[in-house]
Structures are given as C-alpha cells and as structure tokens.
Enzyme design. Structure first.
Site, PDB file in Angstrom:
ATOM      1  N   ASN A 178      38.223  31.548  32.304  1.00  0.00           N
ATOM      2  CA  ASN A 178      38.021  31.296  33.738  1.00  0.00           C
ATOM      3  C   ASN A 178      39.382  31.204  34.407  1.00  0.00           C
ATOM      4  O   ASN A 178      40.373  30.883  33.763  1.00  0.00           O
ATOM      5  CB  ASN A 178      37.259  29.983  33.936  1.00  0.00           C
TER       6      ASN A 178
ATOM      7  N   HIS B 170      41.199  29.220  37.640  1.00  0.00           N
ATOM      8  CA  HIS B 170      40.937  28.104  38.549  1.00  0.00           C
ATOM      9  C   HIS B 170      42.160  27.896  39.440  1.00  0.00           C
ATOM     10  O   HIS B 170      43.280  27.794  38.931  1.00  0.00           O
ATOM     11  CB  HIS B 170      40.644  26.831  37.742  1.00  0.00           C
TER      12      HIS B 170
ATOM     13  N   ASP C  83      36.067  23.115  34.458  1.00  0.00           N
ATOM     14  CA  ASP C  83      37.507  23.357  34.680  1.00  0.00           C
ATOM     15  C   ASP C  83      38.370  22.513  33.737  1.00  0.00           C
ATOM     16  O   ASP C  83      39.528  22.203  34.061  1.00  0.00           O
ATOM     17  CB  ASP C  83      37.909  23.067  36.148  1.00  0.00           C
TER      18      ASP C  83
ATOM     19  N   SER D   5      45.574  28.325  37.236  1.00  0.00           N
ATOM     20  CA  SER D   5      45.522  28.224  35.775  1.00  0.00           C
ATOM     21  C   SER D   5      44.428  29.141  35.225  1.00  0.00           C
ATOM     22  O   SER D   5      43.355  29.254  35.822  1.00  0.00           O
ATOM     23  CB  SER D   5      45.169  26.795  35.339  1.00  0.00           C
TER      24      SER D   5
HETATM   25  C1  GRF Z   1      39.648  32.694  43.428  1.00  0.00           C
HETATM   26  O1  GRF Z   1      40.492  31.876  44.169  1.00  0.00           O
HETATM   27  C2  GRF Z   1      39.246  32.011  42.161  1.00  0.00           C
HETATM   28  O2  GRF Z   1      40.286  31.324  41.566  1.00  0.00           O
HETATM   29  C3  GRF Z   1      38.225  31.076  42.697  1.00  0.00           C
HETATM   30  O3  GRF Z   1      37.452  31.874  43.564  1.00  0.00           O
HETATM   31  C4  GRF Z   1      38.300  32.857  44.121  1.00  0.00           C
HETATM   32  C5  GRF Z   1      37.681  34.197  43.849  1.00  0.00           C
HETATM   33  O4  GRF Z   1      38.327  35.219  44.504  1.00  0.00           O
HETATM   34  N1  GRF Z   1      37.502  30.378  41.686  1.00  0.00           N
HETATM   35  P1  GRF Z   1      37.902  36.738  44.215  1.00  0.00           P
HETATM   36  O5  GRF Z   1      36.391  36.818  44.297  1.00  0.00           O
HETATM   37  O6  GRF Z   1      38.432  37.120  42.870  1.00  0.00           O
HETATM   38  O7  GRF Z   1      38.561  37.497  45.330  1.00  0.00           O
END
Ligand code: GRF
Length: 219
Positions: free
Chosen positions: A114, A116, A152, A143
């Site tokens: 994932n 985050h 997370d 991260s």
């Molecule tokens: C990113 O900031 C990711 O870290 C968060 O959601 C956002 C997704 O952006 N969990 P995308 O859909 O990849 O443009």
C-alpha cells in the site's frame, strides 16, 4: 540477494479514484523499470478515472462495487475471487479507499503493498496533509508498506520526505506528496518484482537486510 526473476511478475492493482499512482506503475512497467505485468485493475467505484487509464493501456478493468454487498466480508470475498482469477504475485493498493477484513489481508500477506501519504508511523488514517499542518510539522511525506491487519500499520518499505513550506495548505502539500508517490511506488514494486524485497515475519527485508534498521528514505 535473491536471483532476479526473468518472467514479469503478475500484478493486480486496486484503485478507487484518479489512478495517478496506477499511471506511474503502468509507465514504469512499459519503460522496463519494473519487471512486472499488470494483469488487471479493479475498482470499488465504477466512476474511478483510473479504470479509463487501464483501458487505454490495454489492461482489463473490472469493477467490484462495495455498495452491492451486504457487509465487508461479502465484499472482500467477491474482491478476492476476482483478484485470484489473475493469480497475482503482488497485489498493489493504489488509492484503494476501503478498509479490508483481516481474512482478506492475511490471504495476501507478504504479497500486498500500500502507499500512504504520510511519514509512517505518523498520521495513519485519513486527512493526513491537514493533520501534518495542524500538528506544526516541518516535514511530511509518503510511505510504502506491506499490508497487515493494522490499518496503515504494516512494515514500512520506503518513505520520501516533503518539506512543509510557509504558506502550504493541504492541497499544495498533497500535490508535492503525490509527485513523490509517483516516484517511490514504482521503485518499491520494482524491488519486489526483482526478488529484492520480502516480508519475513513482521519485517520488511530488502537485499537481505531489515528495512527497519536502514533508513530507506529515498531522496
Ligand atoms: C494518493 O494520495 C494515495 O496515497 C492515497 O490516495 C491517493 C490516490 O491517488 N491513499 P491516485 O488515485 O493514485 O491518483
């Protein structure tokens, strides 16, 4: 170091929205920076723009809408059935905004990453950019971590730091963090695909060394 694999690692990418991280991964695979092939992109929202990005790249785009299932467990079962059709070596959560059951997470233990938008372990959960600003942090970031049942909270693989500038708001900060997401996520997936990164017990191991004992902050 483990021997690098010759056949591309099969990936399934889960999204909920824009899919800009998905795009970075598609581009990195196409450029040969990751030895992997995205077998499918699955969204829990039919309107996610990332589905269009997948179609444009010739990748099967599927929808498993969480609203159609009576509970979390039923949704996760349906999702796992779809994912497992593609026999992925790695499941990539790229802006996938659903809390997953322990059963689902444990099924993919050691083969699910994932991203985050915070410097974990700080600011698990939502609204990370605003919370970093409210806390008066001078640094924020992103991260990549292995997914474990703690939200997370799984072992961190790598991070990138973003300095908070005077006058930043949640949007300007999010934009600079997102640029770093697009850089470090393909890199981490590339390590996994090359056999350099594993989850062993509760530790992320890169090139034979526990990441927790190194500073895997990418500059
Ligand atoms: C990113 O900031 C990711 O870290 C968060 O959601 C956002 C997704 O952006 N969990 P995308 O859909 O990849 O443009």
């Amino acid at each position: 170091m483990s021997q690098s694999r010759k056949t591309p690692l099969p990936l399934v990418v889960l999204i909920s929205g824009s899919g800009s991280n998905l795009q970075a991964i598609i581009d990195a695979c196409a450029a040969g920076r990751i030895n992997a092939e995205i077998k499918a992109v699955i969204s829990n929202r039919a309107e996610a723009y990332g589905l269009e990005r997948a179609r444009r790249a010739g990748i099967p785009a599927r929808v498993v809408e969480h609203t159609r299932y009576s509970d979390r467990q039923a949704f996760d079962q349906a999702l796992a059935e779809q994912i497992d059709r593609y026999a992925p070596g790695l499941v990539v959560l790229a802006g996938f905004m659903r809390i997953l059951t322990d059963e689902f997470v444990n099924h993919y233990r050691g083969r699910m990453l994932n991203i985050h938008p915070s410097l974990l372990p700080n600011f698990q959960g939502l609204k990370t950019h605003q919370r970093a600003l409210d806390a008066g942090c001078t640094e924020h970031g992103v991260s990549v971590h292995f997914v474990t049942p703690e939200l997370d909270g799984g072992p961190v693989v790598c991070r990138a730091v973003v300095k908070i500038q005077p006058g930043d708001d949640a949007e300007t900060l999010a934009q600079r963090v997102l640029e770093q997401e697009h850089r470090i996520y393909p890199e981490a997936i590339g390590w996994f695909a090359a056999g350099r990164l594993q989850l062993v017990g509760d530790q992320a191991i890169l090139d034979g060394e526990p990441v927790a004992q190194m500073d895997k902050t990418l500059t």
